[in-house]
Design a protein around this motif. Structure first.
Motif, mmCIF file in Angstrom:
data_model
loop_
_atom_site.group_PDB
_atom_site.id
_atom_site.type_symbol
_atom_site.label_atom_id
_atom_site.label_comp_id
_atom_site.label_asym_id
_atom_site.label_seq_id
_atom_site.Cartn_x
_atom_site.Cartn_y
_atom_site.Cartn_z
ATOM 1 N N ARG A 185 -4.987 -1.572 1.498
ATOM 2 C CA ARG A 185 -5.731 -2.532 0.675
ATOM 3 C C ARG A 185 -6.168 -1.864 -0.624
ATOM 4 N NH1 ARG A 185 -9.545 -5.701 5.154
ATOM 5 N NH2 ARG A 185 -7.815 -6.346 6.519
ATOM 6 N N ALA A 186 -5.485 -2.184 -1.704
ATOM 7 C CA ALA A 186 -5.848 -1.634 -3.007
ATOM 8 C C ALA A 186 -7.269 -2.075 -3.359
ATOM 9 C CB ALA A 186 -4.854 -2.116 -4.063
ATOM 10 N N PRO A 187 -8.022 -1.196 -4.052
ATOM 11 C CA PRO A 187 -7.588 0.026 -4.726
ATOM 12 C C PRO A 187 -7.792 1.306 -3.905
ATOM 13 C CG PRO A 187 -9.784 -0.512 -5.453
ATOM 14 C CD PRO A 187 -9.395 -1.579 -4.462
ATOM 15 N N ALA A 188 -7.983 1.188 -2.579
ATOM 16 C CA ALA A 188 -8.189 2.386 -1.767
ATOM 17 C C ALA A 188 -6.907 3.213 -1.702
ATOM 18 C CB ALA A 188 -8.641 1.998 -0.365
ATOM 19 N N MET A 189 -7.069 4.499 -1.413
ATOM 20 C CA MET A 189 -5.914 5.365 -1.156
ATOM 21 C C MET A 189 -6.330 6.440 -0.160
ATOM 22 S SD MET A 189 -5.404 7.913 -4.468
ATOM 23 C CE MET A 189 -4.968 6.624 -5.621
ATOM 24 N N THR A 190 -5.342 7.133 0.388
ATOM 25 C CA THR A 190 -5.603 8.224 1.319
ATOM 26 C C THR A 190 -4.650 9.362 1.019
ATOM 27 O OG1 THR A 190 -5.910 8.813 3.656
ATOM 28 C CG2 THR A 190 -4.038 7.382 3.130
ATOM 29 N N PHE A 191 -4.751 10.449 1.804
ATOM 30 C CA PHE A 191 -3.885 11.618 1.632
ATOM 31 C C PHE A 191 -3.190 11.896 2.959
ATOM 32 C CE2 PHE A 191 -7.539 12.310 -1.263
ATOM 33 C CZ PHE A 191 -6.867 12.260 -2.478
ATOM 34 N N LEU A 192 -1.870 11.750 2.974
ATOM 35 C CA LEU A 192 -1.071 11.970 4.176
ATOM 36 C C LEU A 192 0.269 12.576 3.782
ATOM 37 C CD1 LEU A 192 -1.755 8.555 5.991
ATOM 38 C CD2 LEU A 192 -2.647 10.795 6.696
ATOM 39 N N THR A 193 1.076 12.913 4.764
ATOM 40 C CA THR A 193 2.430 13.391 4.483
ATOM 41 C C THR A 193 3.404 12.221 4.493
ATOM 42 O OG1 THR A 193 3.131 13.760 6.779
ATOM 43 C CG2 THR A 193 1.854 15.520 5.713
ATOM 44 N N ALA A 194 4.597 12.443 3.945
ATOM 45 C CA ALA A 194 5.623 11.411 3.965
ATOM 46 C C ALA A 194 6.008 11.051 5.400
ATOM 47 C CB ALA A 194 6.851 11.889 3.188
ATOM 48 N N ALA A 195 5.983 12.040 6.302
ATOM 49 C CA ALA A 195 6.327 11.764 7.703
ATOM 50 C C ALA A 195 5.323 10.817 8.352
ATOM 51 C CB ALA A 195 6.401 13.074 8.488
ATOM 52 N N ASP A 196 4.069 10.853 7.893
ATOM 53 C CA ASP A 196 3.033 9.988 8.467
ATOM 54 C C ASP A 196 3.292 8.511 8.185
ATOM 55 O OD1 ASP A 196 1.353 11.973 9.597
ATOM 56 O OD2 ASP A 196 0.540 12.434 7.624
ATOM 57 N N ILE A 197 4.044 8.213 7.124
ATOM 58 C CA ILE A 197 4.170 6.810 6.706
ATOM 59 C C ILE A 197 5.631 6.355 6.619
ATOM 60 C CG2 ILE A 197 1.964 6.883 5.461
ATOM 61 C CD1 ILE A 197 3.670 6.974 2.850
ATOM 62 N N GLU A 198 6.508 6.955 7.403
ATOM 63 C CA GLU A 198 7.931 6.599 7.325
ATOM 64 C C GLU A 198 8.162 5.101 7.512
ATOM 65 O OE1 GLU A 198 10.084 8.916 10.096
ATOM 66 O OE2 GLU A 198 10.082 10.719 8.862
ATOM 67 N N GLU A 199 7.654 4.545 8.592
ATOM 68 C CA GLU A 199 7.880 3.119 8.856
ATOM 69 C C GLU A 199 7.168 2.255 7.832
ATOM 70 O OE1 GLU A 199 7.117 1.842 12.792
ATOM 71 O OE2 GLU A 199 8.583 3.203 13.713
ATOM 72 N N ASP A 200 5.981 2.678 7.416
ATOM 73 C CA ASP A 200 5.223 1.902 6.428
ATOM 74 C C ASP A 200 5.977 1.824 5.099
ATOM 75 O OD1 ASP A 200 2.411 1.796 7.954
ATOM 76 O OD2 ASP A 200 3.223 3.823 8.107
ATOM 77 N N ARG A 201 6.620 2.922 4.709
ATOM 78 C CA ARG A 201 7.418 2.916 3.478
ATOM 79 C C ARG A 201 8.648 2.034 3.634
ATOM 80 N NH1 ARG A 201 8.706 8.741 3.485
ATOM 81 N NH2 ARG A 201 10.275 8.198 1.922
ATOM 82 N N PHE A 202 9.268 2.099 4.801
ATOM 83 C CA PHE A 202 10.471 1.319 5.038
ATOM 84 C C PHE A 202 10.202 -0.182 4.912
ATOM 85 C CE2 PHE A 202 13.215 -0.844 8.232
ATOM 86 C CZ PHE A 202 14.407 -0.740 7.536
ATOM 87 N N PHE A 203 9.049 -0.611 5.444
ATOM 88 C CA PHE A 203 8.712 -2.028 5.393
ATOM 89 C C PHE A 203 7.965 -2.417 4.120
ATOM 90 C CE2 PHE A 203 9.198 -1.398 10.025
ATOM 91 C CZ PHE A 203 10.172 -2.360 10.256
ATOM 92 N N GLY A 204 7.778 -1.465 3.212
ATOM 93 C CA GLY A 204 7.162 -1.761 1.934
ATOM 94 C C GLY A 204 5.659 -1.914 1.974
#
Length: 335
Positions: free
Chosen positions: A250-269
């Motif tokens: 939910r913008a404008p929040a952000m967090t700090f993670l690795t790319a591996a942590d969000i693989e599926e989230d990136r795939f689904f946009g």
């Protein structure tokens, strides 16, 4: 005090040793019980038969293995050496039996994996899904630990393997595989900074932050590179990556993670990953380790192989693309 010994001296006829499987169990039980009579009762064998085999073995090796005392038997120095060998042999034999059963397709048993909450979700979840589907007869136990207790569990043999961040070098642990994962800024696709090629930490501080908990490897790395006059004032801190991701959706929040942590989230946009300039070249190292002097059975070896494959895939993808390129990227395969 008398010595239990046949007194006939060692054999000189060139015959091999008498340490067959039955005698191994006899010696182990006599040493545990401190008595031939008690050992015979536990083994359901006549005490005269056990005593006869013991005397023959002592004659074979040419040394007494037990002292006869008023209250039972006590190992001699030679007996201590023999019993240590016997117990190692029995343990090795049990391990070989398990491995042979596995080779015959009768795989069963349990494999224990220790890790941290974040790595359980990002690195191990795909491994667990695949392994349990391919090997339904093997019970896979995954327990999460804090880093110090996780390494202790591996060193003590409470887990077969441990997967953790920044595992320090120690002679008590053997490294089986490792991967380097870059921490980046994670946010929704409609975040004002989602299209950036990279961000500075100072730019991230202008937005509501959900961050990993204090004293975690990711949090320590972020705080080490904060500008000198800046403070990290998060709206949320947690050791649960799923919660951090939900806030970052939910913008404008952000967090700090690795790319591996969000693989599926990136795939689904749902989320994008933007590298942080100060953290480039300072990745988090994920290591797969086991107790140095331990051994892995075939079942544990199968798990290790899949984790190694997963870590190799995570390493290959740690430089995640940004913005629109992420919408076209498929998730990293676990095998």
């Amino acid at each position: 005090m008398t010595i239990v010994n046949a007194g006939r001296g060692a054999r000189r006829n060139g015959e091999g040793p008498m340490l067959h499987g039955r005698m191994l169990r006899y010696l182990d039980e006599i040493a545990r019980s401190g008595s031939i009579r008690k050992a015979a009762g536990r083994l359901n064998v006549a005490s005269s038969a056990i005593n006869r085999h013991l005397l023959e073995l002592e004659d074979e090796v040419g040394a007494p293995l037990f002292e006869r005392l008023p209250r039972g038997l006590r190992l001699t120095a030679a007996g201590e050496l023999m019993v240590n060998h016997v117990r190692k042999t029995l343990k090795d034999y049990a391990c070989v039996r398990t491995q042979m059963e596995a080779l015959r397709g009768l795989q069963s048993g349990e494999v224990r994996v220790g890790t941290t909450p974040g790595l359980a979700d990002s690195i191990l979840a795909p491994v667990v899904e695949r392994f349990t589907a391919e090997h339904p007869n093997i019970r896979l136990v995954v327990r999460t630990y804090r880093p110090d207790t996780g390494m202790a569990a591996a060193m003590n043999g409470d887990t077969d393997v441990y997967v953790g961040y920044n595992v320090p070098k120690t002679p008590r642990l053997a490294v089986l595989a490792s991967a380097e994962l870059q921490i980046g800024a994670v946010m929704a696709p409609d975040h004002p900074m989602a299209g950036a090629r990279r961000l500075r930490l100072a730019e991230c501080l202008a937005y509501p932050l959900a961050v990993p908990e204090r004293n975690s490897p990711a949090r320590d790395l972020i705080e080490a590179f904060l500008p000198g006059d800046a403070d990290l004032l998060p709206v949320l801190e947690s050791n649960a990556p799923d919660l951090l991701k939900k806030i970052a959706c939910r913008a404008p929040a952000m967090t700090f993670l690795t790319a591996a942590d969000i693989e599926e989230d990136r795939f689904f946009g749902d989320l994008v990953f933007v590298p942080i300039q100060e953290l480039q070249g300072t990745p988090l190292r994920v290591s797969l380790v086991r107790r140095h002097n331990g051994s892995l059975g075939i079942s544990a070896g199968l798990v290790v192989h899949q984790i190694q494959t997963r870590l190799a895939a995570a390493t290959a993808s740690h430089e995640a693309p940004t913005a629109s390129a992420q919408r076209d990227q498929v998730p990293v395969s676990s095998g």
